[in-house]
Structure formats: structure tokens, C-alpha cells
Scaffold this motif. Structure first.
Motif, PDB file in Angstrom:
ATOM      1  N   ARG B  10       3.046   3.922   3.847  1.00 51.64           N
ATOM      2  CA  ARG B  10       2.374   3.571   2.610  1.00 51.64           C
ATOM      3  C   ARG B  10       3.257   2.586   1.877  1.00 51.64           C
ATOM      4  N   GLU B  30      -8.109   9.708   3.469  1.00 55.73           N
ATOM      5  CA  GLU B  30      -7.240   9.227   4.510  1.00 55.73           C
ATOM      6  C   GLU B  30      -6.284  10.340   4.867  1.00 55.73           C
ATOM      7  N   PRO B  31      -5.437  10.286   5.856  1.00 52.79           N
ATOM      8  CA  PRO B  31      -5.375   9.148   6.762  1.00 52.79           C
ATOM      9  C   PRO B  31      -6.289   9.404   7.946  1.00 52.79           C
ATOM     10  N   GLN B 160      -3.634  -0.588   8.265  1.00 50.25           N
ATOM     11  CA  GLN B 160      -3.228  -0.404   9.656  1.00 50.25           C
ATOM     12  C   GLN B 160      -4.330  -0.923  10.584  1.00 50.25           C
ATOM     13  N   SER B 178      -7.142   3.917   7.794  1.00 51.76           N
ATOM     14  CA  SER B 178      -6.719   4.151   6.420  1.00 51.76           C
ATOM     15  C   SER B 178      -7.686   3.429   5.495  1.00 51.76           C
ATOM     16  N   ASN B 179      -7.815   3.956   4.289  1.00 50.56           N
ATOM     17  CA  ASN B 179      -8.656   3.235   3.329  1.00 50.56           C
ATOM     18  C   ASN B 179      -7.837   2.333   2.415  1.00 50.56           C
ATOM     19  N   ARG B 180      -6.554   2.258   2.692  1.00 50.40           N
ATOM     20  CA  ARG B 180      -5.716   1.325   1.936  1.00 50.40           C
ATOM     21  C   ARG B 180      -5.824  -0.066   2.544  1.00 50.40           C
TER      22      ARG B 180
END
Lengths: 167, 219
Positions: B10, B30-31, B160, B178-180
């Protein structure tokens, strides 16, 4: 070398032949596995170094290093099993960890909890989502007909920036 | 880790809450791999598959993680499939990325690979590492081999590499891990052409989902 005794006794479908700790055998119904044999088990506390061979089905919950050859039988690597060996079996079912090559006469199944680092050779390979695999898969004996491939509908576009979306 | 953009970590969290137009932002948690994904029509895949039609037992290299759907799909081609899961290897960080990549596929097929699936991995490698990777891919592939890659032209990409499933001959399911989000390097075809020495661009296909599909061919 550790060699399991030849299975010359009558088949006992409902029983197991524990090598160490008695435990329930893996109960996966496998397509094509109509023949039932007794299931031997390598218990979680056991470490086997050398060659494992025989004719009974085998459940590995312990550690095995060397070679596992049960060409006519099902080999199950249980969740607790850790194998550093090539495995030859009729059906190989992996729920634990394997570092080695797998040769399945009928099929190889890699379960969600399973991990394999090595090459798989079998007419049929089943991999559940979540399983970890690194290596090659050779399904040479597979009889599945080749899928008819649709004609390519797309026309390549030149890599110009800012083009209109195509799909 | 140098050479690899913060894989599995992260870093610089960017909430996707205000970016509903991105695919990854639709996922709630997530994840792990999102339970669902977005199917997208592929324009390069039919071309690639048509090119494989005449080849018996093609050797295929998948640089992504093993996917049941892909194994099932590619088995119909009577292919020999090698799965490397390079993102996981790089994220594990057991050695510098360059060394890990140089030892990629220790025992390649004698004839080389006929097809290589890089998916979206190129967007997660810095220029130097990408050049090392493509050089290695050139070493282990046969002349005429296809290299399939997805390169984002949109501003942001999932943090990712995503997972990709071949649903049929012209549909690929994108599954964010991932939603990041992170910024995309947005390399152009010219950038990639320079980096992929030994490969020619066979075609590029602009998709509505913010990605370019690239099909390279080994010289």
C-alpha cells in the motif's frame, strides 16, 4: 528407502490402511475413478525420504522427499502435506504443497488450497481458483476437440494517439 | 523495490471513491481478487488465435498467475502452457528484479515459445526493467511468436496487475486485485517499440476501457 507393502489383500472399500495415525481419507469423487482401493496415509508427523510405491491409493498429510510412484492409484496430497518429489499416479489431487513434477495417468487436480511448483503432465488438468501454480502444463493426451476459432473481426489500427475507441 | 512499482504494497493510497468511472472502483473491498470482473471484448485475441491455428502443439507462456479458465481455454488448442506468475515472483522480492527476470523460465522449450501473454504487466515495470524483460522474452521465443500485452492509455490503473481470464475467443475478463489506483505510465507505441527490441508491432487495438491491446511479433 521407504516402500509400502504390496496390496495383496482384498479391496476394502470403506476402510483405510493407516501407515501411522489413522485418519479419514480424502473423499473427493473423481470422474473416471471407478476403481476403489484401500487408502494408505502418511500421517502429518511422518517424514518420508526416498521412493514411495505400491498399488493402494495414498493420502499424504506428512512430508515426502524423493519420489512417489503409484501409477494405478490415486495420490492425494492433503492440506497438511508437503511433498518435494515427482509424483506419478492415476489421479493426483493436490490440496497441500508440492515441489516437483506431476504425472497423472488420468488427471491432475489442483485444489484451491493447493500449491504446485513444477510441471504437470496429464490428459486432464483441473485447477481451482485460488490455487497456486508455477510451471508448465502438458495435456498432450487430451482428446478434447480443438475449438473452432471465429474469424478475426478486428482490423488493426495504426498506433495514433487520441483515436476513437474501437471496442 | 526498484524496477517494480510497489507491488503488493500500500503506497500513496488513492481512494477510488471519487472515481466512479474506473473499473476497479466498483469493487467494494480489497485485497484478494475481486469476486467479479468486467468482461471486455478483445480485438487482438482473435488475431492471435487465428495465427496459432496452423501450429501444432503451440508453446504458450503466461506471465500472469495460473487461471483455471485460461488453462481450460488453451488446452483446446492442444498447447503446452507454461505459467510463470511473474508479478508474484517480483513481489516476493527474493532477488533484484533484473536477476529474477533474467532467470525467467529456466528451461524454455527447445523451439522457443510461440505465444506470450504479458497482460498488463508492462505498466508495472520501470523502463529499465521492462527492457530486461523484453530482452529475455526475445531469447525464449521463436521467430514469428506473438506477444500479447495491455497498456493503459487512461490516467490511472489498479495498484497491482490485474488478473485476466479468457472467456472465449474474443472476450477477456479483467479482475482487479485491488481497488486502489495509481498513475499509469502511459507509454506510447513508439516507447514500446524502442523497448521491445527484436519485436515488431503487429497491431494495436484501442479499447473503450482505457487500454490499448498490443500484439507484437518476434522478428
Amino acid at each position: 528407502m521407504w516402500k509400502k507393502p504390496e496390496a495383496d489383500e482384498p479391496v476394502r472399500p470403506a476402510s483405510t490402511t493407516p501407515i501411522a495415525t489413522p485418519a479419514a481419507p480424502a473423499q473427493h469423487s473423481q470422474p473416471g475413478s471407478t476403481q476403489r482401493t484401500a487408502t494408505a496415509m502418511i500421517a502429518p508427523s511422518l517424514v518420508v525420504q526416498g521412493e514411495v510405491s505400491g498399488e493402494d491409493d495414498l493420502l499424504i498429510q506428512g512430508r515426502v522427499e524423493g519420489k512417489v510412484e503409484l501409477r494405478k492409484s490415486q495420490v492425494t496430497v492433503g492440506r497438511q502435506g508437503k511433498v518435494k518429489a515427482d509424483i506419478v499416479g492415476r489421479v493426483i489431487d493436490v490440496e497441500g504443497q508440492v515441489e516437483g513434477n506431476l504425472f497423472g495417468e488420468e488427471q491432475v487436480i489442483l485444489r484451491q488450497s493447493g500449491s504446485v511448483r513444477g510441471n504437470i503432465t496429464s490428459p486432464r488438468v483441473v485447477l481451482e481458483d485460488g490455487a497456486t501454480f508455477k510451471g508448465s502444463i502438458d495435456m498432450e493426451g487430451k482428446t478434447t476437440a480443438q475449438r473452432p476459432l471465429s474469424a478475426a473481426p478486428a482490423v488493426p489500427i495504426t498506433p495514433a494517439a487520441g483515436g476513437a475507441p474501437r471496442a | 523495490m526498484r524496477g517494480f512499482f510497489s507491488f503488493g504494497r500500500r503506497k500513496g493510497p488513492k481512494s477510488t471513491a471519487n472515481e466512479p468511472d474506473t473499473e476497479a472502483s466498483t469493487a467494494a473491498s480489497e485485497p484478494l481478487v475481486m469476486a467479479t470482473g468486467e468482461p471486455h471484448r478483445s480485438l487482438a485475441l482473435p488475431v492471435l488465435l487465428a495465427g496459432l491455428q496452423g501450429r501444432s502443439r503451440p508453446e504458450i507462456l503466461d506471465l500472469g498467475p495460473a487461471q483455471a479458465a485460461n488453462i481450460e481455454f488453451l488446452s483446446a488448442l492442444h498447447a503446452r502452457l507454461t505459467v510463470e506468475d511473474l508479478p508474484a515472483t517480483l513481489a516476493a522480492g527474493t532477488a533484484p528484479p533484473a536477476r529474477l527476470i533474467q532467470s525467467l523460465v529456466a528451461n524454455p522449450p527447445p523451439t522457443g515459445f510461440d505465444t506470450l501473454f504479458a497482460w498488463d504487466l508492462f505498466d508495472y515495470l520501470d523502463t529499465e526493467t521492462l527492457a530486461i524483460l523484453t530482452a529475455r522474452l526475445g531469447e525464449i521465443s521463436t521467430p514469428g511468436a506473438f506477444l500479447f500485452a495491455l497498456v493503459a492509455y487512461r490516467a490511472e490503473i489498479p495498484e497491482q496487475p490485474q488478473r485476466f481470464r479468457l472467456l472465449d475467443e474474443q472476450t477477456v475478463l479483467y479482475q482487479p486485485v485491488s481497488n486502489r489506483m495509481r498513475s499509469a505510465p502511459r507509454r506510447t507505441a513508439r516507447d514500446l517499440g524502442r523497448l521491445l527490441a527484436g519485436f515488431d508491432v503487429e497491431g494495436t487495438y484501442l479499447l473503450r476501457n482505457g487500454y490499448h491491446e498490443y500484439l507484437f511479433v518476434k522478428r
